[in-house]
Scaffold this motif. Structure first.
Motif, PDB file in Angstrom:
ATOM      1  N   GLU A  32       0.839  -1.196   0.000  1.00 58.35           N
ATOM      2  CA  GLU A  32       0.000   0.000   0.000  1.00 58.35           C
ATOM      3  C   GLU A  32       0.877   1.249   0.000  1.00 58.35           C
ATOM      4  OE1 GLU A  32      -3.268   2.476   0.084  1.00 58.35           O
ATOM      5  OE2 GLU A  32      -3.196   0.320  -0.189  1.00 58.35           O
ATOM      6  N   GLY A  33       0.647   2.154  -0.972  1.00 58.05           N
ATOM      7  CA  GLY A  33       1.412   3.397  -1.078  1.00 58.05           C
ATOM      8  C   GLY A  33       2.474   3.363  -2.153  1.00 58.05           C
ATOM      9  N   ILE A  34       2.767   2.202  -2.731  1.00 55.77           N
ATOM     10  CA  ILE A  34       3.788   2.080  -3.779  1.00 55.77           C
ATOM     11  C   ILE A  34       3.104   1.987  -5.135  1.00 55.77           C
ATOM     12  CG2 ILE A  34       5.624   0.654  -4.744  1.00 55.77           C
ATOM     13  CD1 ILE A  34       6.454  -0.127  -2.003  1.00 55.77           C
ATOM     14  N   GLY A  35       3.426   2.960  -6.026  1.00 53.66           N
ATOM     15  CA  GLY A  35       2.909   2.972  -7.381  1.00 53.66           C
ATOM     16  C   GLY A  35       3.960   2.518  -8.375  1.00 53.66           C
ATOM     17  N   ASN A  59       3.885  13.202  -1.770  1.00 53.41           N
ATOM     18  CA  ASN A  59       4.193  13.053  -0.356  1.00 53.41           C
ATOM     19  C   ASN A  59       4.001  11.594   0.027  1.00 53.41           C
ATOM     20  OD1 ASN A  59       4.728  13.535   2.326  1.00 53.41           O
ATOM     21  ND2 ASN A  59       2.672  14.290   2.789  1.00 53.41           N
ATOM     22  N   HIS A  60       5.099  10.860   0.165  1.00 52.84           N
ATOM     23  CA  HIS A  60       5.025   9.419   0.390  1.00 52.84           C
ATOM     24  C   HIS A  60       5.445   9.082   1.818  1.00 52.84           C
ATOM     25  CE1 HIS A  60       4.566   9.152  -3.926  1.00 52.84           C
ATOM     26  NE2 HIS A  60       5.676   9.854  -4.076  1.00 52.84           N
ATOM     27  N   VAL A  61       4.580   8.390   2.534  1.00 54.06           N
ATOM     28  CA  VAL A  61       4.875   7.958   3.904  1.00 54.06           C
ATOM     29  C   VAL A  61       5.317   6.497   3.851  1.00 54.06           C
ATOM     30  CG1 VAL A  61       3.951   7.656   6.220  1.00 54.06           C
ATOM     31  CG2 VAL A  61       3.136   9.546   4.799  1.00 54.06           C
ATOM     32  N   GLU A  70      -7.113  -0.501   6.388  1.00 57.61           N
ATOM     33  CA  GLU A  70      -7.105   0.517   7.420  1.00 57.61           C
ATOM     34  C   GLU A  70      -6.095   1.621   7.126  1.00 57.61           C
ATOM     35  OE1 GLU A  70      -6.193  -1.598  10.937  1.00 57.61           O
ATOM     36  OE2 GLU A  70      -7.952  -2.910  10.845  1.00 57.61           O
ATOM     37  N   LEU A  71      -5.247   1.422   6.120  1.00 65.25           N
ATOM     38  CA  LEU A  71      -4.211   2.408   5.797  1.00 65.25           C
ATOM     39  C   LEU A  71      -4.733   3.460   4.839  1.00 65.25           C
ATOM     40  CD1 LEU A  71      -1.125   0.050   5.281  1.00 65.25           C
ATOM     41  CD2 LEU A  71      -1.703   1.367   7.314  1.00 65.25           C
ATOM     42  N   ASP A  72      -4.032   4.584   4.779  1.00 66.25           N
ATOM     43  CA  ASP A  72      -4.379   5.683   3.868  1.00 66.25           C
ATOM     44  C   ASP A  72      -3.134   6.063   3.087  1.00 66.25           C
ATOM     45  OD1 ASP A  72      -5.358   7.823   2.522  1.00 66.25           O
ATOM     46  OD2 ASP A  72      -5.646   9.111   4.249  1.00 66.25           O
ATOM     47  N   GLY A  73      -2.973   5.462   1.890  1.00 65.60           N
ATOM     48  CA  GLY A  73      -1.775   5.734   1.085  1.00 65.60           C
ATOM     49  C   GLY A  73      -0.496   5.266   1.745  1.00 65.60           C
ATOM     50  N   GLY A  74      -0.574   4.191   2.564  1.00 65.81           N
ATOM     51  CA  GLY A  74       0.617   3.671   3.233  1.00 65.81           C
ATOM     52  C   GLY A  74       0.785   4.227   4.624  1.00 65.81           C
TER      53      GLY A  74
END
Length: 224
Positions: free
Chosen positions: A152-155, A191-193, A218-222
């Motif tokens: 999650e969060g990796i494109g 903005n990557h967390v 439950e995550l939001d963009g990682g």
């Protein structure tokens, strides 16, 4: 007369004086180029097939110009995740005009049908050799990279950046500190967390997909 020819990894049905857009060639504008991977030649009712290419046949062409194709937009979004990635791409192309189709080798392609039946007695020996080569080549399959986009969060852009840095598997990503990951992808817009990425990667490496999916919901963009 027409021909089916392979040019820069693509197959085209071409005829004399026809203009074709192909993947970018290294030949300069105004110069001629020959393509020898001619798979089929048709002249009226006479059709000659290659095996796979017709021996000696050539398609001659002239390079008219180099250009770029229309822009293609790829947009990815995950609902309720705050995840959006937009990428644009323009394919590098070359415009060529077909000047000639030479079939001097078409007659040589016919005897190949007889060659299939003749070496039946030697078949077992020939089949044994490829098996031995296949065993040697087998380890290459083990080096296949993981799909890091499942974290999650990796494109796509971040995944390719990580692979270039040598992080191409879930196990390697799990062993990499979140701060180090942030340094590697610093050039990627957005903005990557990265705080949860190593933990997500560890769950993926362990095959805990159900637990990972439940956590990712439950995550939001990682971001937890």
């Amino acid at each position: 007369m027409y021909a089916i020819v392979e040019i820069a990894g693509q197959q085209f049905k071409v005829a004399k004086d026809q203009k074709v857009f192909v993947n970018r060639l290294s030949t300069e504008e105004g110069k001629t180029v020959d393509f020898d991977k001619v798979l089929l030649v048709g002249d009226g009712s006479n059709i000659t097939l290659g095996a796979p290419a017709i021996d000696g046949a050539l398609v001659g062409a002239k390079v008219l110009r180099h250009l770029k194709g229309d822009k293609v937009i790829v947009f990815k979004k995950k609902r309720r995740k705050g995840y959006r990635v937009k990428n644009g791409h323009r394919q590098s192309l070359t415009e060529i005009v077909i000047e000639s189709i030479a079939t001097s080798g078409a007659k040589k392609a016919a005897p190949k049908k007889e060659a299939k039946a003749a070496p039946k007695a030697a078949a077992p020996a020939k089949e044994a050799a490829p098996k031995a080569e296949a065993k040697k080549a087998a380890p290459k399959k083990a080096a296949k990279a993981d799909d890091l986009k499942k974290v999650e969060g990796i494109g796509p852009k971040i995944a390719s950046t990580l692979v270039e840095a040598g992080i191409d598997t879930f196990a390697k990503l799990a062993k990499t500190d979140a701060a180090k990951i942030s340094e590697i992808i610093a050039g990627v817009r957005g903005n990557h967390v990265t705080d949860t990425w190593p933990a997500q990667a560890q769950m993926a490496a362990d095959g805990k997909w159900d637990e990972l999916k439940k956590w990712q919901d439950e995550l939001d963009g990682g971001k937890a």
